[in-house]
Enzyme design. Structure first.
Site, PDB file in Angstrom:
ATOM      1  N   HIS A  24       0.558  -1.206   0.100  1.00 24.70           N
ATOM      2  CA  HIS A  24       0.049   0.039  -0.108  1.00 24.70           C
ATOM      3  C   HIS A  24       0.785   1.361  -0.130  1.00 24.70           C
ATOM      4  CE1 HIS A  24       0.314   1.102   4.441  1.00 24.70           C
ATOM      5  NE2 HIS A  24       0.009   0.061   4.564  1.00 24.70           N
TER       6      HIS A  24
ATOM      7  N   ASP B  36       5.914   0.651   6.483  1.00 26.97           N
ATOM      8  CA  ASP B  36       4.592   0.248   6.635  1.00 26.97           C
ATOM      9  C   ASP B  36       3.988   1.578   5.615  1.00 26.97           C
ATOM     10  OD1 ASP B  36       1.773  -0.043   6.863  1.00 26.97           O
ATOM     11  OD2 ASP B  36       1.608   0.885   8.991  1.00 26.97           O
TER      12      ASP B  36
ATOM     13  N   GLU C   4      -4.529   2.188   2.640  1.00 24.59           N
ATOM     14  CA  GLU C   4      -4.820   1.066   3.332  1.00 24.59           C
ATOM     15  C   GLU C   4      -5.136   1.608   4.869  1.00 24.59           C
ATOM     16  OE1 GLU C   4      -3.351  -2.024   6.406  1.00 24.59           O
ATOM     17  OE2 GLU C   4      -2.613   0.049   6.124  1.00 24.59           O
ATOM     18  N   GLU C   5      -4.329   2.637   5.343  1.00 24.29           N
ATOM     19  CA  GLU C   5      -4.303   3.086   6.856  1.00 24.29           C
ATOM     20  C   GLU C   5      -5.559   3.336   7.332  1.00 24.29           C
ATOM     21  OE1 GLU C   5      -2.119   2.445   8.376  1.00 24.29           O
ATOM     22  OE2 GLU C   5       0.001   2.370   7.164  1.00 24.29           O
TER      23      GLU C   5
END
Lengths: 342, 342
Positions: free
Chosen positions: B279, B291, B325-326
Site C-alpha cells: 500500500h 508500513d 490501507e491506513e
C-alpha cells in the site's frame, strides 16, 4: 509379541512426552529472549561506550574487563580469563594520500592496512599500475611493476547471495596483493576498499606479508577515490599521473591480553564442552558492531538465557570471547591449543 | 516394457533439463536484484523526497504521480491508474495533553488517532479510569466509566515471535477501545502507543467508531507518559488526577485518488493475473518506510527484474500500489470489486 507392542507404545509415548517438554523449554528460551533480551543493550554498550578495541589497545583492555564483569553478573558457574600474547599494531598519525596530476595534487581518503609498515617519513611517490586481480598483476610482471605503486582496483562482486562470500572474494587482493606486488618490485600498494557502497570512507582490514618478501607500505582507498583514480588513469597518459601516500603505522612488541570465557557446568558430562563464541576485538577505526559485536553479545546471551530459564545442560556449555581475530587469530589459536591439551 | 522405461527416462531427462533451466533463470533474477537492485533507492525517494502520504494529502498525490512515472520508466506492458474515492482525515493543530495533578499540569506527548473526532475547542477535562483490556473495561461498566476519560494501558506483549502478531493483539484496544468506552458513557479515550519501546513518541494509527455509538475523541499517548500516568494513578487518590486533552482533527469530504497498477502481459493467458502489491499511503506523522514503503518498492522490483532479465511469464503479472490501507481500505476494496467484475 504383545510385550513388544507395549514396549513400542511406551517408547512412543515417552518420546512424545519428551518432545512436548522440549517445546515447552524452547518456548521458555524464546520468551526470555523476547521479554528480557540483553543482547541489544550489551551491543550498544560495547560499541558506544567502549568503541574501537583493536588488540593491544586500551579499548581492547576495557572490552575484556567489561566482558568478564558482564559474565560475572550473569552468575555463570565459571568465568575466567585465558591469557594470550597478541600483536600490537598502531596506526599512528592520520594517513595522507594524493593523486598527482602534473602540477595538481588531489587529496583522496586512504587508511593504512592493518599490519602494514609505515612509508618513509617523507612518504612514497611513484607512478601507478592499476590491476583488477592478482592474475592481471602476474601477467604484467616485474618489467611493468618495478618501482611503481600497484593499485588493486578489483570491484566487489555483488552477485553473491551470501554477501560474506563476496567480501572474501574481493578480500584476496587485500590479503595477498601487497606482498604479490612486492615480489615484482613494487614500492607500495593501494587497495580498493572492499564494499559495494560508493562512498568516501576507506575501509581498513588486514594484509599479510609473505615471509622472505620485502615489506611495502599498503593502504586502502575509498571506492569513490578508486573510481576517480581509475578514470584519470584511463583518460590521461600514464606517466603524468602519480600517487603519493604517507602513513606512520608501526608494529610494537606483543602485549598480554585475554580470551574471556564463561561456563555453565554440564550435569552428566562436566568435562565435555559445547563452545560458542565470537571475537571481542575490532579494527581501530570502527565500533565493530557486526564484526563481531553481534557475535559476542549473542553468544553470551545464549548462556544467560539457559541460566535465566533454569535449564541444566548435560554437557558443559562455554561462551568464548576470542581476542585478536582481526590481526593475528592469536586468541583462537590459544583456545584451540589449550582445548587440545585438556 | 522397454518402451515404458525409455519414456520414463525421457521424462526424467526433460524434467532435469527444465529444472536446470529454471535454476539458470532464477540465478538471473538474483543477479539482477543484487547488481542493479532499485528497491533501496526507490524506498529512499519515497520516504525522504515524498515522505508522509496519508490518503487525501498532497503527499499521497505526489506518491501516485511518482509511482506511475517509475512504472512507466521500467517499460512495463501496461501502466495505469485505477480511480478510487478515499477518506480525507486531517490532524489539524498539534495536539495537547496534560495530566492534571491538583494544581500541577504535566504535559504529555499525545497524538490524535486516525479517524478520531476533535475535542471541543476548549478541550476535554475529566477523571481517568485506567484499564488494561476490553475485558477490564466491561467489568467496570457504566457506573464507573460514565463521564470519565478511559485510559487503555494494555502493554505490548513481546512474547510473539512474529512481532506483527504482537502488534495486532495490542491493537485491539486502539481499534475497538474508544467506541467500547463510549458505550459506557466515556467522554474521551487515551490509548497506550502500540510498541515495546519505552520512549516519548506517541504512535498514531486508526480507530473505528461503531455505528450507532456516540463518537468520542481518542488519542494515543507515548509509552513513557502512559507509564507515568499509570504510576500517578496508582500512588495518588484517583479524584486528584485528571486528564486534559485537546485536538482539532476532522474528516473532510472524500477525495479522488488512485491505485497505481503495472502489468507484464502473459504469453499464454494474458487475462489471468498474478497480483502482488503493497500500500502506497502512510500515516501523516511518518515516512512509512516499513508500513508499507518496503511493500511497494519490492513489488515493483519484482516486475522490473522480470522485465530486465527478459523473462516472459505465461500468466500476466501485476504490481499494485494500493491507496488508503491506513484509514479505509478503499483502494483494496475497489481493486477486488473491479477484479471480480472483470
Amino acid at each position: 509379541m504383545m510385550k513388544r507392542y507395549l514396549l513400542l507404545a511406551a517408547l512412543f509415548l515417552s518420546a512424545t512426552a519428551s518432545q512436548a517438554q522440549d517445546s515447552v523449554i524452547i518456548r521458555k528460551f524464546y520468551d526470555e529472549a523476547l521479554v528480557n533480551g540483553q543482547a541489544y543493550d550489551n551491543l550498544r554498550y560495547l560499541c558506544k561506550n567502549i568503541g574501537q578495541r583493536l588488540s593491544g589497545s586500551v579499548g581492547a583492555e576495557k572490552a575484556v574487563t567489561w566482558s568478564k564483569k558482564l559474565m560475572d553478573s550473569y552468575g555463570f558457574d565459571k568465568v575466567y580469563l585465558q591469557e594470550v600474547m597478541v600483536p600490537h599494531w598502531v596506526r599512528g598519525a592520520k594517513e595522507q594520500g594524493y593523486i598527482i596530476d602534473g602540477n595538481k595534487k588531489i587529496a583522496v581518503p586512504i587508511v593504512a592496512l592493518g599490519s602494514s609498515i609505515a612509508t618513509p617519513a617523507k612518504g612514497v611517490t611513484a607512478n601507478i599500475v592499476e590491476v583488477r586481480s592478482l592474475k592481471e598483476l602476474d601477467a604484467l610482471g616485474e618489467s611493468v611493476i618495478k618501482g611503481k605503486i600497484v593499485f588493486f582496483n578489483g570491484a566487489f562482486d555483488q552477485r553473491f547471495i551470501e554477501t560474506g562470500a563476496g567480501y572474501g572474494a574481493a578480500g584476496i587482493q587485500r590479503f595477498a596483493g601487497p606482498s604479490a606486488a612486492a615480489k615484482y618490485g613494487a614500492v607500495g600498494a593501494i587497495v580498493r576498499s572492499i564494499t559495494p557502497a560508493l562512498d568516501d570512507y576507506p575501509h581498513t582490514g588486514g594484509t599479510v606479508y609473505v615471509d622472505g618478501v620485502k615489506k611495502i607500505p599498503a593502504a586502502a582507498i575509498s571506492t569513490l577515490a578508486a573510481n576517480k583514480l581509475s578514470n584519470m588513469l584511463r583518460l590521461r597518459k600514464l606517466p603524468l599521473i602519480k600517487f603519493y601516500f604517507k602513513q606512520s603505522c608501526q608494529t610494537l612488541p606483543d602485549v598480554k591480553s585475554y580470551n574471556v570465557i564463561g561456563e555453565i557446568k554440564g550435569s552428566q558430562n562436566p568435562n565435555k564442552f559445547i563452545t560458542i563464541g565470537g571475537h571481542l576485538d575490532s579494527w581501530d577505526l570502527a565500533e565493530g558492531a557486526h564484526d563481531d559485536g553481534t557475535g559476542v553479545v549473542q553468544s553470551v546471551e545464549v548462556l544467560r538465557i539457559l541460566k535465566a530459564t533454569g535449564y541444566k545442560p548435560k554437557n558443559s556449555i562455554r561462551a568464548v570471547f576470542f581476542m585478536n581475530e582481526e590481526n593475528g587469530h592469536k586468541g583462537g589459536i590459544k583456545y584451540a591449543q589449550q582445548a587440545a591439551a585438556d
